[in-house]
Design an enzyme around this catalytic site. Structure first.
Site, PDB file in Angstrom:
ATOM      1  N   TYR A  26       0.698  -1.839   0.165  1.00 28.14           N
ATOM      2  CA  TYR A  26       0.440   0.050  -0.210  1.00 28.14           C
ATOM      3  C   TYR A  26       0.875   0.732  -0.157  1.00 28.14           C
ATOM      4  CZ  TYR A  26      -3.141   3.435   2.081  1.00 28.14           C
ATOM      5  OH  TYR A  26      -3.875   5.075   1.689  1.00 28.14           O
ATOM      6  N   LYS A  30       1.662   4.181  -2.790  1.00 34.47           N
ATOM      7  CA  LYS A  30       1.195   5.566  -3.009  1.00 34.47           C
ATOM      8  C   LYS A  30       2.652   6.244  -3.488  1.00 34.47           C
ATOM      9  CE  LYS A  30      -2.716   5.688  -0.659  1.00 34.47           C
ATOM     10  NZ  LYS A  30      -3.644   6.703  -0.811  1.00 34.47           N
ATOM     11  N   TRP A  55      -4.260   8.761   8.926  1.00 29.51           N
ATOM     12  CA  TRP A  55      -5.510   8.561   9.358  1.00 29.51           C
ATOM     13  C   TRP A  55      -6.196   9.290   9.877  1.00 29.51           C
ATOM     14  CZ3 TRP A  55      -3.465   6.677  15.060  1.00 29.51           C
ATOM     15  CH2 TRP A  55      -2.065   5.988  15.053  1.00 29.51           C
TER      16      TRP A  55
END
Length: 197
Positions: A26, A30, A55
């Protein structure tokens, strides 16, 4: 924040100029996106600003606050403690605040470089859960556990804290606890609608 591996000492958040070393697919995706965007804009001779955040919480509600409230309700109904990770740290960030910061960046014509846009403050998943329960008035026993003992399909950074960038013309984001308080009315409405279905 997952462009960083989270293995550094817990002395400060990651800055935009820190070396990005993702520890999972992941995070690698990015970083690849950042690099592809930078290459595309460089080839066109245009400026590009990259905003990193972490978050995220906010509408439509498939986020940590929504999920942990549901988990707390299930734990309460089954009269068992709620297990929450205590050694994964980050900067909870309200989507509304990030959107306002990006709009302010556009207004101030900040169109270059990597910017870390997060609400102020640091917390573990357990800290976040406790603060949410305090604000909502949920009484549940929390049992803390280690990130290494929590089964997940990915390996998030244990220290995923981003140091907010000082951006000219853009106000620093408020503490995450204040932002969470502004999110609570929507959370309460969502819980009411879910319960009514």
């Amino acid at each position: 924040n997952e462009v960083f591996d989270g293995r550094r000492a817990h002395d400060r958040g990651y800055r935009p100029d820190d070396l990005a070393t993702p520890a999972n697919p992941y995070g690698a995706s990015k970083l690849a996106g950042e690099e592809a965007a930078a290459a595309a804009y460089r080839d066109r001779g245009a400026n590009l600003a990259v905003v990193r955040t972490s978050w995220l919480f906010g509408p439509p509600g498939s986020d940590f606050p929504t999920k942990i409230l549901a988990a707390a309700a299930a734990a309460g109904a089954e009269r068992r403690p709620l297990k929450v990770v205590a050694d994964e740290f980050g900067s909870p960030t309200f989507t509304h605040d990030v959107a306002e910061a990006v709009a302010a960046m556009l207004g101030a014509e900040v169109r270059r470089g990597v910017q870390h846009v997060v609400n102020a403050g640091i917390g573990s998943r357990a800290d976040w859960a406790r603060e949410l329960f305090r604000q909502v008035g949920v009484d549940v026993t929390i049992e803390v556990m280690s990130l290494s003992d929590w089964p997940r399909p990915s390996t998030p950074p244990a220290w995923g804290v981003l140091e907010p960038t000082e951006i000219p013309g853009v106000e620093p984001l408020r503490p995450w606890q204040q932002a969470l308080a502004d999110y609570l009315p929507l959370l309460r409405r969502q819980r009411t609608v879910t319960a009514a279905r």
